[in-house]
Design a protein around this motif. Structure first.
Motif, PDB file in Angstrom:
ATOM      1  N   VAL A 286      40.204 -55.492  25.764  1.00 48.56           N
ATOM      2  CA  VAL A 286      41.759 -56.070  25.857  1.00 48.56           C
ATOM      3  C   VAL A 286      42.368 -54.809  26.507  1.00 48.56           C
ATOM      4  N   ALA A 287      42.183 -53.560  26.404  1.00 51.44           N
ATOM      5  CA  ALA A 287      42.642 -52.519  27.057  1.00 51.44           C
ATOM      6  C   ALA A 287      42.226 -52.236  28.496  1.00 51.44           C
ATOM      7  N   GLN A 288      41.338 -53.044  29.085  1.00 52.40           N
ATOM      8  CA  GLN A 288      40.647 -52.718  30.460  1.00 52.40           C
ATOM      9  C   GLN A 288      41.933 -52.628  31.355  1.00 52.40           C
ATOM     10  N   PRO A 289      42.869 -53.576  31.540  1.00 52.54           N
ATOM     11  CA  PRO A 289      43.927 -53.324  32.504  1.00 52.54           C
ATOM     12  C   PRO A 289      44.562 -52.088  32.466  1.00 52.54           C
ATOM     13  N   LEU A 290      44.870 -51.628  31.176  1.00 51.36           N
ATOM     14  CA  LEU A 290      45.435 -50.565  31.139  1.00 51.36           C
ATOM     15  C   LEU A 290      44.556 -49.145  31.709  1.00 51.36           C
ATOM     16  N   LEU A 291      43.316 -49.384  31.157  1.00 54.66           N
ATOM     17  CA  LEU A 291      42.415 -48.327  31.549  1.00 54.66           C
ATOM     18  C   LEU A 291      41.946 -48.142  32.888  1.00 54.66           C
ATOM     19  N   ALA A 292      42.320 -49.255  33.735  1.00 58.11           N
ATOM     20  CA  ALA A 292      41.934 -49.452  34.930  1.00 58.11           C
ATOM     21  C   ALA A 292      43.149 -48.751  36.014  1.00 58.11           C
ATOM     22  N   LEU A 293      44.249 -48.517  35.442  1.00 57.56           N
ATOM     23  CA  LEU A 293      45.144 -47.625  35.983  1.00 57.56           C
ATOM     24  C   LEU A 293      44.820 -46.089  36.225  1.00 57.56           C
ATOM     25  N   PRO A 294      45.287 -45.461  37.354  1.00 58.94           N
ATOM     26  CA  PRO A 294      44.994 -44.229  37.459  1.00 58.94           C
ATOM     27  C   PRO A 294      45.656 -43.361  36.370  1.00 58.94           C
ATOM     28  N   HIS A 295      45.015 -42.645  35.689  1.00 56.91           N
ATOM     29  CA  HIS A 295      45.585 -41.925  34.647  1.00 56.91           C
ATOM     30  C   HIS A 295      45.081 -40.328  34.596  1.00 56.91           C
ATOM     31  N   GLU A 296      45.696 -39.546  33.895  1.00 52.23           N
ATOM     32  CA  GLU A 296      45.311 -37.998  33.780  1.00 52.23           C
ATOM     33  C   GLU A 296      44.246 -37.765  32.870  1.00 52.23           C
ATOM     34  N   ALA A 297      44.568 -38.362  31.593  1.00 49.57           N
ATOM     35  CA  ALA A 297      43.410 -38.224  30.564  1.00 49.57           C
ATOM     36  C   ALA A 297      43.492 -39.266  29.695  1.00 49.57           C
ATOM     37  N   GLY A 298      42.459 -39.342  28.576  1.00 51.29           N
ATOM     38  CA  GLY A 298      42.533 -40.255  27.657  1.00 51.29           C
ATOM     39  C   GLY A 298      41.263 -40.112  26.424  1.00 51.29           C
ATOM     40  N   ILE A 299      41.463 -40.936  25.649  1.00 53.05           N
ATOM     41  CA  ILE A 299      40.399 -41.098  24.473  1.00 53.05           C
ATOM     42  C   ILE A 299      40.202 -42.493  24.257  1.00 53.05           C
ATOM     43  N   VAL A 300      39.151 -42.992  24.128  1.00 48.59           N
ATOM     44  CA  VAL A 300      38.760 -44.395  23.751  1.00 48.59           C
ATOM     45  C   VAL A 300      37.615 -44.454  22.729  1.00 48.59           C
ATOM     46  N   GLY A 301      37.862 -45.020  21.905  1.00 50.37           N
ATOM     47  CA  GLY A 301      36.697 -45.319  20.843  1.00 50.37           C
ATOM     48  C   GLY A 301      36.867 -45.705  19.454  1.00 50.37           C
ATOM     49  N   ALA A 302      35.768 -45.747  18.670  1.00 53.07           N
ATOM     50  CA  ALA A 302      36.183 -46.099  17.214  1.00 53.07           C
ATOM     51  C   ALA A 302      36.539 -44.924  16.494  1.00 53.07           C
ATOM     52  N   MET A 303      37.439 -44.994  15.798  1.00 57.46           N
ATOM     53  CA  MET A 303      37.856 -43.825  14.887  1.00 57.46           C
ATOM     54  C   MET A 303      38.437 -44.313  13.632  1.00 57.46           C
ATOM     55  N   PRO A 304      38.112 -43.860  12.615  1.00 48.44           N
ATOM     56  CA  PRO A 304      38.384 -44.009  11.231  1.00 48.44           C
ATOM     57  C   PRO A 304      39.900 -44.215  11.170  1.00 48.44           C
ATOM     58  N   TYR A 305      40.412 -45.325  10.313  1.00 49.69           N
ATOM     59  CA  TYR A 305      41.781 -45.416  10.383  1.00 49.69           C
ATOM     60  C   TYR A 305      42.720 -44.387   9.949  1.00 49.69           C
ATOM     61  N   ALA A 306      42.341 -43.801   8.955  1.00 51.48           N
ATOM     62  CA  ALA A 306      43.088 -42.471   8.237  1.00 51.48           C
ATOM     63  C   ALA A 306      42.880 -41.485   9.349  1.00 51.48           C
ATOM     64  N   ASP A 307      41.885 -41.175  10.026  1.00 51.14           N
ATOM     65  CA  ASP A 307      42.190 -40.130  11.061  1.00 51.14           C
ATOM     66  C   ASP A 307      43.283 -40.562  11.969  1.00 51.14           C
ATOM     67  N   VAL A 308      43.337 -41.636  12.506  1.00 47.05           N
ATOM     68  CA  VAL A 308      44.171 -42.031  13.589  1.00 47.05           C
ATOM     69  C   VAL A 308      45.534 -41.721  12.937  1.00 47.05           C
ATOM     70  N   GLN A 309      45.740 -41.919  11.706  1.00 48.83           N
ATOM     71  CA  GLN A 309      46.998 -41.711  10.949  1.00 48.83           C
ATOM     72  C   GLN A 309      47.354 -40.239  11.517  1.00 48.83           C
TER      73      GLN A 309
END
Length: 461
Positions: A286-309
């Motif tokens: 679902v995020a592919q159109p965004l990830l395809a844009l030129p960007h400076e940095a990013g993280i993508v992946g599975a992450m425990p919900y509590a850690d995202v908080q």
């Protein structure tokens, strides 16, 4: 007010009776006990009662009523407007009451004490692979968040926090205890779905839990000039994506976080957050159109919900001023207006211009609750946070201008948890004009003297 001798005797008795701690102005630890998240707030209560359990809360309320003291209630979180404190009154401090009890099973639920934060709740539910809609920072207090409506990362999938509220234990203005649920005191229970702390002190809340075996996140950083394109792509992701998709777009001065390249720290950046209540593969799709844009940095992946908080915690000790508006939509003209204001974010500060998507389970949730922003597809949240008092004027002015910018596209409703003290009209906008009179009648039943008025206040009918 009580005589000095009566007040002194009552204070001595409170110290003796309370399991928790009691602070008066001359006590060691008083200044620390009265310090709140927003350093713009400097108030001096006569007494601070750090309660350890519900019986302490009852005792503290009765103490204040006997002495005709004002009562403010401090939960576990931010209280950006400083409503958790008063001058010359009593503060009922719930922060020691943060126990969480998870009840897994066919009808999973969690009981959370009134001083708990999102971190307390999410860390307790995560081992069971269960969650409910919480805030967007681990330091948010559960009680105030839920009773104020509750908008967070999981709302498009699981609804607003109040849509998951099963019951509340309250200490009322006369120092008695009451239970509110769909079966017990249903009118009070209705009022607690957005009416905040107006009706009593919530010593515990019970919330419905949902299965959340996986959670994933994309956090992508762009140059600020990419903002309009990023927002349009993000808008399409939300419009075409499933309810599992959430997140937000924010423009901010680059924070010194480990996922921000050194050359971006302290500069203006545009960040897109895509959350997904599921696995990484679905997120990437679902995020592919965004990830395809030129960007400076990013993280993508599975992450425990509590850690995202924990990724965007709001640190204490800084100066804060927030506001918000609910939007009728996100047309291109509004995108351009938002990005133009984002380009003026005060730098270097922690100020952020934020846009959150609603819709999905938020829009389809129970229509009868006093949360009129439910129908808005987007929320805009200019978030002022800075350190130097010399920046007060420019940061306050920036937040107010950001709110004024979007006025042509507002629904008129407001999410009260995102604002401070902006007057009675805004409180009505946050509850809904038709709900306000009904809420005032509930207030008259449970707090006819308006004892609990240090909040987004509802005046008793």
């Amino acid at each position: 007010m009580a005589s000095p001798s009566k007040a002194g005797t009552a204070l001595a008795a409170l110290r003796e009776d309370l399991t928790g701690d009691v602070f008066a102005p001359d006590d060691p630890g008083y200044d620390e006990a009265r310090t709140v998240f927003n350093s713009m707030i400097d108030r001096r209560p006569a007494v601070i009662a750090q309660c350890a359990h519900e019986a302490d809360v009852v005792r503290a309320v009765r103490f204040a009523r006997d002495l005709d003291l004002k009562i403010a209630v401090r939960g576990g979180g931010h209280s950006v407007a400083g409503m958790a404190l008063n001058d010359g009154g009593l503060v009922v401090d719930l922060r020691r009451m943060h126990a969480v009890t998870v009840r897994p099973g066919a009808a999973s639920s969690v009981r959370v004490e009134g001083g708990a934060t999102m971190s307390h709740m999410d860390r307790a539910t995560q081992p069971y692979r269960l969650a409910t809609t919480g805030g967007r920072a681990s330091t948010t207090g559960v009680g105030g968040f839920v009773l104020g409506g509750g908008s967070g990362w999981l709302e498009r999938k699981f609804g607003l926090a109040v849509d998951n509220l099963l019951g509340v234990d309250l200490v009322t203005a006369d120092g008695t205890t009451v239970r509110a649920s769909a079966e017990e005191n249903p009118e009070l229970f209705w009022a607690l779905h957005g009416g905040g702390g107006n009706f009593g002190i919530a010593t515990s809340l019970t919330l419905q839990l949902h299965e959340l075996p996986e959670f994933s996140l994309a956090f992508v950083l762009f140059r600020p000039e990419s903002g309009p394109e990023v927002m349009r792509v993000y808008r399409e992701i939300i419009a075409t994506g499933p309810p599992e998709v959430g997140g937000g777009v924010l423009c901010l001065s680059g924070p010194p976080e480990k996922f921000v390249p050194e050359h971006l720290v302290g500069t203006l950046i545009c960040a897109a957050v895509v959350t997904y209540a599921g696995g990484e593969e679905s997120l990437r799709e679902v995020a592919q159109p965004l990830l395809a844009l030129p960007h400076e940095a990013g993280i993508v992946g599975a992450m425990p919900y509590a850690d995202v908080q924990c990724m965007i915690d709001d640190p204490p000790g800084l100066r804060n001023y927030w506001s918000a508006e609910s939007l009728t939509g996100l047309p291109d003209e509004l995108v351009d207006v938002f990005c133009a204001r984002a380009a003026t974010v005060p730098v270097p500060t922690g100020c952020r211009h934020v846009l959150f998507p609603l819709g999905a389970a938020v829009a389809s949730g129970p229509a009868e609750f006093p949360v009129p922003y439910r129908e808005a597809p987007w929320l805009v949240h200019p978030f002022g946070i800075w350190e130097d008092p010399a920046d007060d004027e420019r940061c306050l002015r920036w937040v107010r201008k950001a709110r004024a910018d979007v006025r042509p596209w507002t629904t008129g409703a407001v999410y009260l948890n995102f604002i401070g003290d902006e007057g009675t009209d805004r409180v009505s906008a946050g509850l809904g004009p038709e709900n306000t009179l009904r809420l005032a009648m509930v207030k008259a039943q449970y707090d006819p003297d308006n004892v609990f008025r240090f909040n987004h206040n509802i005046v008793p009918a």
